[in-house]
Write an enzyme that holds these catalytic residues in place. Sequence first.
Site, short mmCIF file in Angstrom:
data_model
loop_
_atom_site.label_atom_id
_atom_site.label_comp_id
_atom_site.label_asym_id
_atom_site.label_seq_id
_atom_site.Cartn_x
_atom_site.Cartn_y
_atom_site.Cartn_z
CG ASP A 163 65.94 93.14 24.45
OD1 ASP A 163 66.39 92.06 24.03
OD2 ASP A 163 65.41 93.61 25.43
CD GLU A 412 66.34 102.50 25.61
OE1 GLU A 412 66.82 101.61 25.01
OE2 GLU A 412 65.83 102.24 27.10
CE1 TYR A 468 64.76 98.00 32.20
CE2 TYR A 468 65.49 99.73 31.05
CZ TYR A 468 64.77 98.78 31.02
OH TYR A 468 63.70 98.32 30.30
CD GLU A 505 61.96 100.18 27.98
OE1 GLU A 505 63.14 99.60 28.26
OE2 GLU A 505 61.65 100.30 26.66
#
Length: 599
Positions: A163, A412, A468, A505
């Site tokens: 990303d 990740e 998230y 994150e």
Amino acid sequence: MLYPIATESRVVVNLSGIWKFMTDKEVEPIEVSQPLPTNEVVAVPASFNDQTVSKETRMHSGYFWYEKEFTIAKALRNERLVLRFGSATHEAWVYLNGKEITYHKGGFTPFEVEINNYLVDGPNRLTVRLSNLLDYTTLPVGNYSEEKDENGRIIRKVDENFDFFNYAGLHRPVNIYTTPRDYIEDIVIVPNVDLAAKKADVHFSIKTAGAFDEVRVTVLDEEGKQVAQASGNDTNISIDNVQLWQPLNAYLYTAKVEGVKGGETVDVYEESFGVRKVEVSSGKFLINGEPFYFKGFGKHEDTFVQGRGLNEAYNVLDINLMKQMGANSFRTSHYPYSEEMMRLCDREGIVVIDETPAVGLFHGFGFDLSGKNANSTWSVLKTTEAHEQVIRELIDRDKNHACVVLWSIANEPASHIEGAHEYFEPLFNLARQLDPQKRPCTFVNILMATPNADKCSDLVDVIALNRYYGWYLQTGDLSKAEEETRKELLEWQEKYPDKPIMYTEYGADTVAGFHSAYGEPFSEEYQEDYYRMNSKVFDEISNFVGEQLWNFADFQTKFGIQRVQGNKKGIFTREREPKMVVRYLSNRWNNIPNFGYKK
Ligand code: BDP
């Protein structure tokens, strides 16, 4: 590998500035014996992408060329002359006066080559062919495809498997530096601290080339006063009443290393170093024996016009903003940052989690979280060789930095998929074997790799999670997200009671200036509520040792329906204007001590 500096025996010639530039259309071969057939220019260091007004050039995938002329003063011609690239993204073939002199693959680490034998009198022509192609053998990982247009020309395409925008070019300084013919090649510094006795034994291993009668190491304090001196390629120096390198209170000694011959100093190099101790013990992350709490960010090297290129003014501003907020650390997500930034962090006392460019190790990575191709990750990807290389090059480059307290081997990866452990175990072994300071190691865990699903967490010293809840999962429902956050953190703590846990994150896309009385997603209110919810849970978990949010600033990404001119999870905009949440976080972090927050 030593950073190029000027000393009493060394000169640095900076090749930054304006270079010739062209993208390679692959229509006819480029004749490197001739000057590049182009009138276009780019500035170095910087990405080429945002310096152009041509969409085609900006989005070019494939090969492209840089060229610059330089002349070396006669006075330097008898020295050893080394051409050094801080990085070349992602692959580079280097020609001097039409002859290939070196090649390097991997866009985030330095490489160098001796050039004496290729130099001519007068102007020399330095040509670099670069590629920004990424595929299943490279790091980062890209989804590569090609097709032919109606004229039979190959059109290459890289769909980033990650990303951020695939910026490329000569991102970091290009220098020629001199050394004498007999020279200091590398310096390895390993401090061993006795905290109770306020004493350090610092081990120096000096690699030299050529013949010296003596290799001398002098340790100087910050005032430039001599602390101690010793001789030998492998030597120990004891420092009494040692001044420790502490987070946000850095103290740097300088090791002046001299190669002596016939009573005269032939080569001299000065490497600064901090004395500090890093350990993981009983669920705590200890710096100098005290339990440290990470407050800070995942970042990017990403600024207007420069793209991913070195931007020292932004680096200084970013660190000033961090300090003002009470932050103490960041992660070099998702690749090694410039050497200039690492040196700045040493000096400013910013704690760094140093990450390799291993991002995208997840087949078919996307924002829909379906992970539909993930199962094939470890049979499809062929990144082992590249991964070993980046671990070697990163540790070789950053081994002496006091600011580096933890290596992140990957971001990740599909660590919940069969084959992950087999892939990672040798890489963790390699990093642990290579690091002379034996720092802890981790990888950054993706949200599907929950405590039950993950296959690799036995390998890490610190459990580093990207989560998230409330954004990609339970979007807009912060009470459910709170439950899920708490549940998962408690599960990790129960499964690995001795491993510290941190978030590397967590974040929510937020459009600066967008407000909502209902605290809807994308509003500044939602971003603040999201962080408040997370903070509340973090404070309940005893082994939770740090919060690094995503992201310091908004940044450029590839195109995608979930990205409006990039990723908006910054707590600052790309121009570094604060979003509303900065006040809340500054208040929180300025009230959390760097040490002893969790009892
Ligand atoms: C994670 C990645 C990071 C992304 C972030 C996001 O590690 O690079 O930018 O999520 O989605 O998947 O914002």
